[in-house]
Design a protein around this motif. Structure first.
Motif, PDB file in Angstrom:
ATOM      1  N   ILE A  33       0.848  -1.206   0.000  1.00  0.00           N
ATOM      2  CA  ILE A  33       0.000   0.000   0.000  1.00  0.00           C
ATOM      3  C   ILE A  33       0.876   1.245   0.000  1.00  0.00           C
ATOM      4  O   ILE A  33       0.633   2.208  -0.740  1.00  0.00           O
ATOM      5  CB  ILE A  33      -0.945  -0.016   1.211  1.00  0.00           C
ATOM      6  CG1 ILE A  33      -1.955  -1.161   1.086  1.00  0.00           C
ATOM      7  CG2 ILE A  33      -1.669   1.324   1.347  1.00  0.00           C
ATOM      8  CD1 ILE A  33      -2.816  -1.347   2.315  1.00  0.00           C
ATOM      9  N   ARG A  34       1.918   1.255   0.799  1.00  0.00           N
ATOM     10  CA  ARG A  34       2.812   2.402   0.869  1.00  0.00           C
ATOM     11  C   ARG A  34       3.567   2.589  -0.446  1.00  0.00           C
ATOM     12  O   ARG A  34       3.776   3.715  -0.905  1.00  0.00           O
ATOM     13  CB  ARG A  34       3.802   2.219   2.021  1.00  0.00           C
ATOM     14  CG  ARG A  34       3.171   2.300   3.395  1.00  0.00           C
ATOM     15  CD  ARG A  34       4.140   1.836   4.486  1.00  0.00           C
ATOM     16  NE  ARG A  34       5.402   2.558   4.419  1.00  0.00           N
ATOM     17  CZ  ARG A  34       5.632   3.724   5.026  1.00  0.00           C
ATOM     18  NH1 ARG A  34       4.657   4.289   5.743  1.00  0.00           N
ATOM     19  NH2 ARG A  34       6.801   4.323   4.943  1.00  0.00           N
ATOM     20  N   ASP A  36       2.514   1.793  -3.436  1.00  0.00           N
ATOM     21  CA  ASP A  36       1.586   2.282  -4.464  1.00  0.00           C
ATOM     22  C   ASP A  36       1.147   3.719  -4.231  1.00  0.00           C
ATOM     23  O   ASP A  36       0.606   4.351  -5.143  1.00  0.00           O
ATOM     24  CB  ASP A  36       0.343   1.370  -4.508  1.00  0.00           C
ATOM     25  CG  ASP A  36       0.675  -0.035  -4.983  1.00  0.00           C
ATOM     26  OD1 ASP A  36       1.720  -0.196  -5.645  1.00  0.00           O
ATOM     27  OD2 ASP A  36      -0.107  -0.966  -4.681  1.00  0.00           O
ATOM     28  N   ASP A  37       1.337   4.240  -3.032  1.00  0.00           N
ATOM     29  CA  ASP A  37       0.880   5.592  -2.707  1.00  0.00           C
ATOM     30  C   ASP A  37       2.001   6.343  -1.983  1.00  0.00           C
ATOM     31  O   ASP A  37       1.890   6.670  -0.795  1.00  0.00           O
ATOM     32  CB  ASP A  37      -0.376   5.507  -1.826  1.00  0.00           C
ATOM     33  CG  ASP A  37      -1.010   6.884  -1.590  1.00  0.00           C
ATOM     34  OD1 ASP A  37      -0.692   7.823  -2.349  1.00  0.00           O
ATOM     35  OD2 ASP A  37      -1.811   6.997  -0.644  1.00  0.00           O
ATOM     36  N   ASP A  39       3.115   9.398  -2.117  1.00  0.00           N
ATOM     37  CA  ASP A  39       2.835  10.756  -1.652  1.00  0.00           C
ATOM     38  C   ASP A  39       1.718  10.799  -0.613  1.00  0.00           C
ATOM     39  O   ASP A  39       1.453  11.861  -0.044  1.00  0.00           O
ATOM     40  CB  ASP A  39       2.439  11.639  -2.838  1.00  0.00           C
ATOM     41  CG  ASP A  39       3.592  11.813  -3.825  1.00  0.00           C
ATOM     42  OD1 ASP A  39       4.761  11.785  -3.356  1.00  0.00           O
ATOM     43  OD2 ASP A  39       3.324  11.936  -5.038  1.00  0.00           O
ATOM     44  N   GLY A  40       1.056   9.657  -0.382  1.00  0.00           N
ATOM     45  CA  GLY A  40      -0.011   9.592   0.605  1.00  0.00           C
ATOM     46  C   GLY A  40       0.414   8.758   1.795  1.00  0.00           C
ATOM     47  O   GLY A  40       1.110   9.237   2.693  1.00  0.00           O
ATOM     48  N   GLN A  41       0.024   7.476   1.799  1.00  0.00           N
ATOM     49  CA  GLN A  41       0.380   6.599   2.907  1.00  0.00           C
ATOM     50  C   GLN A  41       1.890   6.405   3.044  1.00  0.00           C
ATOM     51  O   GLN A  41       2.392   6.171   4.142  1.00  0.00           O
ATOM     52  CB  GLN A  41      -0.307   5.232   2.726  1.00  0.00           C
ATOM     53  CG  GLN A  41      -1.827   5.273   2.813  1.00  0.00           C
ATOM     54  CD  GLN A  41      -2.302   5.696   4.190  1.00  0.00           C
ATOM     55  OE1 GLN A  41      -1.630   5.503   5.191  1.00  0.00           O
ATOM     56  NE2 GLN A  41      -3.479   6.295   4.239  1.00  0.00           N
ATOM     57  N   GLY A  42       2.602   6.502   1.936  1.00  0.00           N
ATOM     58  CA  GLY A  42       4.048   6.308   1.987  1.00  0.00           C
ATOM     59  C   GLY A  42       4.798   7.395   2.717  1.00  0.00           C
ATOM     60  O   GLY A  42       5.974   7.229   3.059  1.00  0.00           O
ATOM     61  N   ARG A  43       4.169   8.542   2.954  1.00  0.00           N
ATOM     62  CA  ARG A  43       4.831   9.650   3.640  1.00  0.00           C
ATOM     63  C   ARG A  43       4.994   9.386   5.131  1.00  0.00           C
ATOM     64  O   ARG A  43       5.895   9.910   5.762  1.00  0.00           O
ATOM     65  CB  ARG A  43       4.028  10.942   3.478  1.00  0.00           C
ATOM     66  CG  ARG A  43       3.967  11.491   2.064  1.00  0.00           C
ATOM     67  CD  ARG A  43       3.095  12.733   2.068  1.00  0.00           C
ATOM     68  NE  ARG A  43       3.576  13.718   3.031  1.00  0.00           N
ATOM     69  CZ  ARG A  43       2.814  14.660   3.568  1.00  0.00           C
ATOM     70  NH1 ARG A  43       1.531  14.733   3.264  1.00  0.00           N
ATOM     71  NH2 ARG A  43       3.324  15.524   4.413  1.00  0.00           N
TER      72      ARG A  43
END
Length: 367
Positions: A33-34, A36-37, A39-43
Motif C-alpha cells: 500500500i505504501r 503504491d501511494d 505521496d499519501g500513505q508512503g509519507r
C-alpha cells in the motif's frame, strides 16, 4: 484514512467471501500500500501505521468480547477526522525523534516523519529513556505523551502508618482514621455552562462553520472538567502516599457499577432515572481516575497497595463483626443491631477494609 480503509477491508472480505481478516494480514499488505501511494500513505511512519492497525484489531477484539458476554456489542465504526485524535509511534527513533535538536539552547523539539520538527512546551524534565511517543488532540489543544523505561523510583521514607479507604460520592475518600476527602464534583460545577453550550450546539446547522465552533466549545468544557478531575486525583493520591506505608482500598469495577439500567425494549430496566443520576455522580467523583493515579504513585514511592473485596464492608460492624443490612440505616449512619456500636457508615467501612487488607497481607507472607 488508514483506519477507515482497514475497517472497510475487513467488512467487505467477510460480507462477500466470508473471510476473517486479522491484524497480521493487513500489516503484511501495508508495505505494498505504501509503495503504491508514495505521496499519501508512503509519507507516514510505518510503525505508526501498524499501531493504527493494532488499534482497529483491539476494537474488533472488544466487540467480540461484548458479544460473547451477551452485552450490546457495538460494531466498530468508521471514524471522522474529529474522532481520531491520537497517533502513536511505538519506538523513539522509528519515525519520530524526541529532543530532535539537542543543540538548541532554550527550546525542545520533536521530529515526526511527514511533519518535521515541532516545538514542544516541556513542562517537566523527562526521566528514564523515552520508548513510545504519542500525539493527542483535545479540541484545539495538542499534547505530546511520552512513555519511558528505566524511570528511577522516588522512594519515600517509611511512616509506619496504615490506612483503609472507602470510596464514596459525598466524600471521594473516607479513611479508617476518620478523615474525609471532599469530592470536588467538577462536572456538577460546570453543568450550567455545559448545558448552555450544548443547547447552542443543538441550534447550529450541520456542516456549518458555527457548528464546528460550537462543537469545539463543548469539547473544551469537557476537557477542562477532565483536567480538573485528574488534578484533584493527583493531589489526593499524593497526600495519602506521603502519609501511609500500606493503603487498602475497595476493589471496585467502576465500568460495571456505572452500566446503564435502561435494559432493552423487551426487558426494560427499573429505576432508570435514579440509576442514571447515581452513575453520573460516580463518574463525576472520578473513582477510576483516582485509583489509577493512586496505584502509580504508590508503586513509584515504594508503598504497598492492597485491593479488597468490597462486599458487605458497609454492613459489617467494625467492633463485633455482626453483618446485617439493617446495620446501615441511612447513607451516613451506622448502628449495629447486635452490640449497639454507632459510627459514621463510611468510617466503619474503611476500618473493615483496612482489616481485610492486613489479613490479605499476612496471608501472602505466610504462604
Amino acid at each position: 484514512m488508514l483506519y477507515n480503509a482497514a475497517l472497510e477491508h475487513r467488512r467487505t472480505a467477510y460480507r462477500k467471501a466470508g473471510v476473517t481478516v486479522r491484524y497480521g494480514d493487513q500489516s503484511g499488505e501495508l508495505k505494498d500500500i505504501r509503495a503504491d501511494d508514495p505521496d499519501g500513505q508512503g509519507r507516514w511512519s510505518f510503525s505508526s501505521q501498524q499501531a493504527t492497525l493494532r488499534r482497529l484489531d483491539k476494537a474488533f477484539a472488544a466487540f467480540f468480547a461484548r458479544l460473547k458476554a451477551g452485552r450490546r456489542p457495538g460494531f466498530p465504526r468508521f471514524k471522522g477526522g474529529g474522532r481520531f485524535g491520537t497517533v502513536t509511534w511505538p519506538k523513539d527513533g522509528d519515525g519520530c525523534r524526541w529532543d530532535s535538536q539537542p543543540e538548541h539552547p532554550t527550546a525542545t523539539f520533536v521530529r515526526l516523519q511527514g511533519v518535521g520538527h515541532v516545538r514542544v512546551h516541556q513542562h517537566r524534565p523527562v526521566r528514564g529513556r523515552v520508548k513510545t511517543i504519542s500525539v493527542k488532540r483535545e479540541g484545539i489543544r495538542w499534547y505530546l505523551i511520552l512513555a519511558c523505561e528505566d524511570v528511577p523510583a522516588d522512594r519515600l521514607p517509611a511512616t509506619g502508618a496504615v490506612v483503609g479507604l472507602d470510596m464514596g460520592v459525598a466524600s471521594l475518600v473516607t479513611t479508617s482514621d476518620g478523615e474525609h476527602l471532599a469530592s470536588p464534583r467538577h462536572l456538577a460545577t460546570s453543568a450550567e455552562r455545559l448545558a448552555a453550550a450544548q443547547r447552542g450546539l443543538a441550534r447550529k446547522k450541520r456542516g456549518s462553520k458555527r457548528r464546528r465552533k460550537a462543537v469545539a466549545r463543548v469539547a473544551a468544557l469537557h476537557a477542562k472538567v477532565g483536567r480538573q478531575r485528574l488534578d484533584s486525583a493527583h493531589k489526593a493520591a499524593l497526600a495519602l502516599v506521603r502519609d501511609y506505608d500500606l493503603i487498602a482500598h475497595e476493589d471496585l469495577r467502576v465500568a460495571n457499577m456505572t452500566r446503564s439500567a435502561s435494559g432493552t425494549s423487551e426487558r426494560p430496566g427499573r429505576n432508570v432515572a435514579a440509576k442514571s443520576g447515581l452513575n453520573r455522580s460516580i463518574l463525576d467523583a472520578g473513582w477510576g481516575v483516582f485509583l489509577s493515579v493512586l496505584a502509580d504513585k504508590a508503586e513509584s514511592a515504594g508503598r504497598e497497595l492492597i485491593a479488597v473485596e468490597p462486599r458487605n464492608t458497609s454492613r459489617t460492624c467494625s467492633r463485633c463483626g455482626h453483618c446485617a443490612p439493617e446495620n446501615r440505616r441511612t447513607q451516613a449512619a451506622f448502628a449495629c443491631t447486635a452490640c449497639g456500636h454507632t459510627a459514621h457508615a463510611d468510617e466503619n467501612a474503611a476500618i473493615n477494609i483496612l482489616r481485610a487488607g492486613l489479613a490479605l497481607r499476612d496471608a501472602a507472607k505466610a504462604a
